[in-house]
Design an enzyme around this catalytic site. Structure first.
Site, PDB file in Angstrom:
ATOM      1  N   ASP A 470       0.869  -1.175   0.000  1.00 46.62           N
ATOM      2  CA  ASP A 470       0.000   0.000   0.000  1.00 46.62           C
ATOM      3  C   ASP A 470       0.902   1.220   0.000  1.00 46.62           C
ATOM      4  O   ASP A 470       1.781   1.338   0.834  1.00 46.62           O
ATOM      5  CB  ASP A 470      -0.911   0.022   1.237  1.00 46.62           C
ATOM      6  CG  ASP A 470      -2.064   1.010   1.063  1.00 46.62           C
ATOM      7  OD1 ASP A 470      -1.805   2.148   0.641  1.00 46.62           O
ATOM      8  OD2 ASP A 470      -3.212   0.629   1.350  1.00 46.62           O
ATOM      9  N   ASP A 472      -0.081   4.305   0.444  1.00 47.05           N
ATOM     10  CA  ASP A 472      -0.647   5.437   1.185  1.00 47.05           C
ATOM     11  C   ASP A 472      -0.126   5.539   2.605  1.00 47.05           C
ATOM     12  O   ASP A 472       0.244   4.536   3.224  1.00 47.05           O
ATOM     13  CB  ASP A 472      -2.180   5.309   1.248  1.00 47.05           C
ATOM     14  CG  ASP A 472      -2.833   5.648  -0.072  1.00 47.05           C
ATOM     15  OD1 ASP A 472      -2.122   6.175  -0.955  1.00 47.05           O
ATOM     16  OD2 ASP A 472      -4.033   5.380  -0.233  1.00 47.05           O
ATOM     17  N   ARG A 481     -12.317   3.674  10.779  1.00 48.34           N
ATOM     18  CA  ARG A 481     -12.705   2.337  10.315  1.00 48.34           C
ATOM     19  C   ARG A 481     -11.509   1.439  10.036  1.00 48.34           C
ATOM     20  O   ARG A 481     -11.674   0.247   9.835  1.00 48.34           O
ATOM     21  CB  ARG A 481     -13.605   2.437   9.077  1.00 48.34           C
ATOM     22  CG  ARG A 481     -12.916   3.020   7.892  1.00 48.34           C
ATOM     23  CD  ARG A 481     -13.821   3.618   6.863  1.00 48.34           C
ATOM     24  NE  ARG A 481     -13.043   4.163   5.752  1.00 48.34           N
ATOM     25  CZ  ARG A 481     -12.372   5.296   5.811  1.00 48.34           C
ATOM     26  NH1 ARG A 481     -12.382   6.014   6.902  1.00 48.34           N
ATOM     27  NH2 ARG A 481     -11.676   5.715   4.781  1.00 48.34           N
ATOM     28  N   ASP A 544      -9.563   0.696  -3.561  1.00 45.59           N
ATOM     29  CA  ASP A 544     -10.696   1.626  -3.572  1.00 45.59           C
ATOM     30  C   ASP A 544     -10.905   2.278  -4.929  1.00 45.59           C
ATOM     31  O   ASP A 544     -11.595   3.278  -5.041  1.00 45.59           O
ATOM     32  CB  ASP A 544     -10.492   2.710  -2.504  1.00 45.59           C
ATOM     33  CG  ASP A 544      -9.245   3.542  -2.769  1.00 45.59           C
ATOM     34  OD1 ASP A 544      -8.535   3.249  -3.759  1.00 45.59           O
ATOM     35  OD2 ASP A 544      -8.968   4.476  -1.994  1.00 45.59           O
ATOM     36  N   ASN A 545     -10.273   1.729  -5.987  1.00 43.78           N
ATOM     37  CA  ASN A 545     -10.530   2.315  -7.314  1.00 43.78           C
ATOM     38  C   ASN A 545     -10.535   1.239  -8.393  1.00 43.78           C
ATOM     39  O   ASN A 545      -9.879   0.201  -8.260  1.00 43.78           O
ATOM     40  CB  ASN A 545      -9.501   3.405  -7.627  1.00 43.78           C
ATOM     41  CG  ASN A 545      -8.125   2.847  -7.863  1.00 43.78           C
ATOM     42  OD1 ASN A 545      -7.781   2.461  -8.970  1.00 43.78           O
ATOM     43  ND2 ASN A 545      -7.314   2.761  -6.805  1.00 43.78           N
ATOM     44  N   CYS A 600     -23.103  23.364 -21.086  1.00 43.50           N
ATOM     45  CA  CYS A 600     -23.990  24.516 -21.155  1.00 43.50           C
ATOM     46  C   CYS A 600     -24.693  24.740 -19.811  1.00 43.50           C
ATOM     47  O   CYS A 600     -24.848  25.867 -19.341  1.00 43.50           O
ATOM     48  CB  CYS A 600     -25.020  24.202 -22.228  1.00 43.50           C
ATOM     49  SG  CYS A 600     -25.716  25.632 -22.933  1.00 43.50           S
TER      50      CYS A 600
END
Length: 1026
Positions: A470, A472, A481, A544-545, A600
């Site tokens: 990971d 991160d 969590r 998560d993606n 628009c």
């Protein structure tokens, strides 16, 4: 965190009643402020501190309640360590609640955790009156009845749950007249009214599906003609079609003219619960798996038979004991006879329940622990629909068939895994210990996964190995969590902290976990190389993606590795099993694309807050990201103006950006930044609106004679700057700070100072420009398209010449702002909230607070610990099957759950698609997803010949973007290529060497079979001699 710090936070929390948004951010988007405030005034008691009890306690502590109290005076046993992750070997013999409480209290400083001091819960029932909810696990049935009766009479909510090996159940009693404020948790639907006829039939605008259901309630606003509808009264509807619904009698309300918005209203639902004593005889059973519709009734009798056995013998049936199972079966038959609806008992099921009664499996505790904690939160908050009143669940398909199970195999051996050995046997436990598994991601699902793996002893044996990666670092919002992390870990790497935490939970894993901080993707194929993938037994995604999931999925298909994927979104969760040569893969199906808005609408005609937030986020980029990046390219790239800019096609815009950023608009002080911000306010919220109303006055009509400002087009009004308005002032201070950040200018955020700067400013009056054209509809051509080509080259030349030369600016660089939603001090969300709400004021759209704006602008995925725990439990139940080597697709289950409803859906995985072609010896079946041809690195001539022998005549060969061979090539072109090996051919055509770490090359081929038909065939993998 030291004790004093913890106490001070708890005192503050108790004192001010405010919700800590930085900690609870993701959960707030699931539950909302109202529900969390109710939870914050609730006292909860959890009884029984084995694996299931501690899982419930952990989830409630993370969610945040006023106080959490644990009860379990019994001494910890070695087999508790099968699933009780807060017990250590040295705690054996000590009272379970006493040793567990301090570890649970570390999870959340806002949830004080204590111990209920009593020898026996039933001795003084009045002690329970201080709790709003009592949760019972590991409690004898007679005690359950006494406690549940007292609680029912005294308005205390009850949740009872237990697991027995691969079986488990939950029971709820929330008393009479229990009000559910929001049964689904879905956002209220809303839309624009196109018409209302005299019969009360409402049509939605532009044939937009309204999504409402019979019995829903709606309110109306802004309706012209039937003004009485705008009084805010909720009206019950009946659906008459996907675009229409009826509100019944509208006589006396007048004649509908135009306009109007409808909004769904959540109406409370009142439920009556019966006490346990009544429900034992006549249970209200909820279905957890529709493939086992007859199972709940049987298990209802079976679990009572287990309690009867325990009461008689003082212990539960022994693992896999035939003698004990026969007694339980007899007792279950007698109990079944007393029930109102008499279930037909399957001897095998009831005996299996007896065999596994002492089983204690971490994934089952995770499943029921997530479920029971969510029911507790439902009871005290009124948010989401509770389970009414029983739910039974089993995963008998997880039982191993490759290893033996017998009384001898399943008896306790004095090990921490005895709770699991009781179900699976010690041979299977050894098998679990020698697995080599790869976990991609160590966030919420990753933490839960590692906890489960540590408890079940995955990779704890001599040949076992876990790899976790990971990239991160831990942020404060993760702590709500991702329960392996503590406040002291903020800023550290997730993979390292998570791995260290689970090694402390199970010391058998010491030295067995390989911690990495690399993203799994094409740029790291030298790290996650072929040896790495080939050495694995399986892969688990905790991502998560979609992009990362898809990449891992493709690697698993390529290397033929089983993959377990899962994901959560608030109370919803799903699990998917991918089995080599058996099932579809993750990439075989796709999610619908993200919602996007017409340009628009964003530019000139917003009608929803989502439109103004998208516009504000775009403005953030236009002001604070784009210009700084353009300036830095101009300053660092040689000949930027003559090369890169000419090709970009937006020469005028870029040159003007450079001029404004480096010359005319370059600020020298923070005063300049404040003045710039004030001018931007004027430009966006006054001038642009005045120009729009000049082009399309409020009384203008369309070509068909209809009012121009009607339906989705809301007529705006310009805003007059008011420094006393919070939103106006926030826009200026946030914009000034971000502009100053771009230029490395120190901000000065004193309110009086900023007001004095604003006071002395002269803001020029705006006059609309008759030459400006505005696109009225996305379906029409943009009147400003093509203007760029007509730019006056001379004017551009003058701007370019006037720009300062990069070398005269020395080391000067601008600092682009990198959007970061979770830092409350950086002004990013403040700017977007103010910018969006000011535009909403222009158009009279209801504004959104900072919390909601952050959710939409930051594309935040709502998350709560309960769903994560439950979904991870389901994944590990599938992992048991993969490790056992099951090859029958019907034994596996993909799951979809929604804890809010609550709903559980399981289905067997979809089989991978198969294809056929005609070979020399008849028909050949191929798996379109998993099959491939493999070849040595032979010359092209031999490659073609080898396929000829398979009955396939190759017409084309490509690799990546290079076409290497085609049957229509002239002979002269093919002649030189035929003797080249396949790898030489790739290097020759692509003019690039094959990377050193690559052990094979992939070729796509098209071919005809023996029938001379084009056939769909797999790719070819050529193995390199390295």
């Amino acid at each position: 965190m030291d004790v004093d710090e913890l106490k001070s936070i708890q005192t503050q929390a108790a004192g001010n009643g405010e919700i800590d948004e930085s900690l609870y951010s993701r959960q707030l988007y699931v539950l909302g402020h109202e529900a969390m405030k109710r939870m914050g005034s609730s006292h909860v008691l959890v009884c029984g501190m084995r694996g299931l009890g501690v899982e419930i306690a952990k989830n409630i502590a993370l969610a945040g309640v006023k106080s959490l109290t644990l009860y379990d005076p019994k001494p910890a046993r070695i087999e508790d360590l099968s699933s009780q992750f807060f017990l250590h070997p040295e705690d054996v013999g000590k009272p379970r609640a006493q040793v567990t409480a301090p570890r649970v209290s570390e999870l959340n400083p806002y949830t004080p955790t204590g111990v209920h001091e009593a020898e026996n819960l039933t001795a003084d029932l009045s002690q329970l009156k201080k709790y709003q909810v009592v949760v019972l696990t590991d409690t004898p049935l007679e005690e359950q009845k006494t406690i549940a009766e007292f609680c029912h009479e005294n308005g205390i909510y009850v949740v009872i749950t237990d697991t027995f090996g691969l079986f488990g159940y939950i029971f709820t009693d929330f008393g009479k007249n229990f009000a559910v404020g929001d049964p689904t948790g879905e956002n209220p639907l809303s839309g624009i009214v196109a018409g209302i006829d005299n019969e009360g039939m409402v049509s939605a605008l532009d044939e937009t599906r309204h999504g409402l259901e019979d019995g829903d309630y709606v309110t109306f606003s802004e309706v012209e003609g039937m003004e009485k509808l705008n009084d805010g009264t909720p009206r019950k509807i009946k659906v008459t079609g996907p675009y229409t619904f009826s509100i019944g009698d509208v006589s006396g309300l007048g004649e509908y003219k135009r306009g109007g918005l409808y909004t769904q209203v959540k109406m409370p639902k009142i439920l009556d619960f019966e006490p346990l004593s009544v429900q034992l005889k006549k249970p209200d059973l909820m279905m957890s798996d529709f493939a086992k519709f007859d199972r709940p009734g049987q298990l209802h009798a079976g679990v009572q038979a287990l309690h009867a056995f325990a009461e008689k013998h003082g212990h539960l049936p022994r693992p896999h004991s035939e003698q004990d199972a026969t007694e339980v079966l007899q007792s279950a038959k007698e109990i079944a006879g007393t029930l109102e609806e008499k279930p037909e008992l399957d001897e095998k099921i009831i005996k299996e329940l007896s065999y596994q009664a002492r089983g204690d499996l971490c994934p089952m505790a995770a499943f029921f622990g997530g479920l029971a904690a969510q029911e507790v939160l439902k009871s005290v908050s009124g948010k989401f629909h509770p389970i009414k009143q029983w739910m039974y669940f089993d995963s008998l398909e997880s039982l191993p068939t490759s290893t033996p199970r017998s009384e001898e195999e399943c008896k306790p051996i004095g090990s921490r895994y005895d709770g699991q050995i009781a179900v699976f046997g010690k041979s299977y436990q050894e098998k679990l210990g020698n697995v080599r598994q790869f976990l991609v991601g160590a966030g919420a699902i990753g933490c839960e996964m590692l906890k489960n793996w540590a408890m079940i002893g995955l990779a704890a044996g001599p040949k076992g190995r876990l790899t976790v990666t990971d990239m991160d670092q831990i942020e404060r919002s993760n702590l709500n969590r991702q329960f392996l992390f503590r406040p002291k870990d903020v800023g550290k790497l997730k993979s390292e902290c998570a791995a260290e935490a689970v090694q402390a939970m199970n010391p058998d894993l010491k030295g067995k976990i390989n911690m990495l901080k690399d993203r799994v993707g094409q740029d790291t194929e030298h790290v996650f190389n072929e040896e790495f993938w080939e050495d694995l037994d399986g892969v688990t995604n905790a991502l998560d993606n979609v992009d990362a999931r898809t990449y891992v999925d493709r690697r698993c298909v390529f290397f033929h590795k089983p993959l377990l994927d899962s994901g959560t979104l608030g109370t919803k969760g799903n699990t998917q099993v991918v089995l080599p040569r058996q099932t579809e893969s993750y990439s075989s199906s796709q999610d619908p694309p993200e919602q996007s808005f017409p340009m628009c609408t964003l530019r000139s005609f917003p009608n929803r807050i989502e439109h103004t937030i998208a516009w504000a986020k775009d403005l953030f980029h236009t002001y604070f990201v784009g210009p700084a990046e353009v300036v830095n390219m101009y300053l660092t790239q040689k000949d930027y103006l003559s090369s890169a800019l000419k090709q970009s096609g937006s020469e005028k815009q870029t040159l003007e950006t450079l001029r404004d950023s480096l010359q005319t608009g370059k600020p020298q002080s923070f005063d300049d930044c404040v003045e710039w911000a004030r001018m931007q306010f004027e430009k966006q919220y006054n001038n642009a609106i005045q120009q729009l109303l000049y082009n399309f006055p409020k009384d203008s009509k369309t070509s068909s004679g209809q009012p121009f400002w009607s339906g989705p087009k809301r007529a705006p009004d310009p805003l007059k700057f008011d420094p006393e308005s919070d939103t106006h002032f926030t826009f200026v201070i946030a914009a000034a700070n971000l502009h100053a950040f771009n230029y490395h200018i120190k901000p000065k955020n004193d309110r009086n100072y900023i007001l004095s700067v604003l006071d002395r400013m002269m803001v020029p009056e705006f006059k609309p420009d008759p030459g400006v054209k505005i696109q009225a509809d996305d379906k029409e051509p943009d009147p400003n398209a093509g203007n760029g080509a007509m730019d006056d080259n001379e004017a551009l030349e003058i701007i370019a010449k006037g720009l300062p030369q990069p070398k005269t600016l020395g080391d000067f660089r601008m600092e682009p702002v990198e959007f970061e939603k979770d830092d409350d001090t950086n002004f990013h969300i403040d700017f977007i909230t103010a910018a969006s709400n000011l535009r909403a004021e222009n158009y009279k759209i209801a504004t959104a607070d900072r919390h909601k704006t952050k959710f939409i602008a930051g594309k935040i995925i709502p998350a709560i610990a309960t769903t994560t725990a439950l979904v991870t439990g389901l994944v590990v139940l599938e992992l048991y099957k993969i490790i056992d080597g099951k090859d029958d697709i019907e034994q596996y289950k993909n799951g979809f759950v929604n804890l809010a409803l609550p709903f559980f859906g399981f289905s067997e995985p979809i089989a991978s698609p198969k294809g056929k072609y005609m070979g020399p010896n008849g028909e050949v079946t191929i798996d379109k997803l998993w099959d491939r041809f493999e070849s040595e690195d032979v010359p092209l001539s031999q490659f073609l010949e080898d396929f000829k022998k398979k009955g396939l005549t190759i017409s084309m060969i490509s690799s990546g973007v290079s076409l290497l061979y085609a049957s229509f090539y002239p002979q002269s072109k093919v002649k030189d290529r035929l003797p080249m090996t396949m790898s030489e051919l790739v290097e020759h055509i692509s003019k690039k060497p094959i990377p050193e770490h690559q052990k094979n090359v992939i070729f796509e081929i098209t071919a005809e079979d023996e029938t001379e038909e084009d056939v769909e065939i797999p790719y070819v993998m050529v193995k390199l001699r390295r």
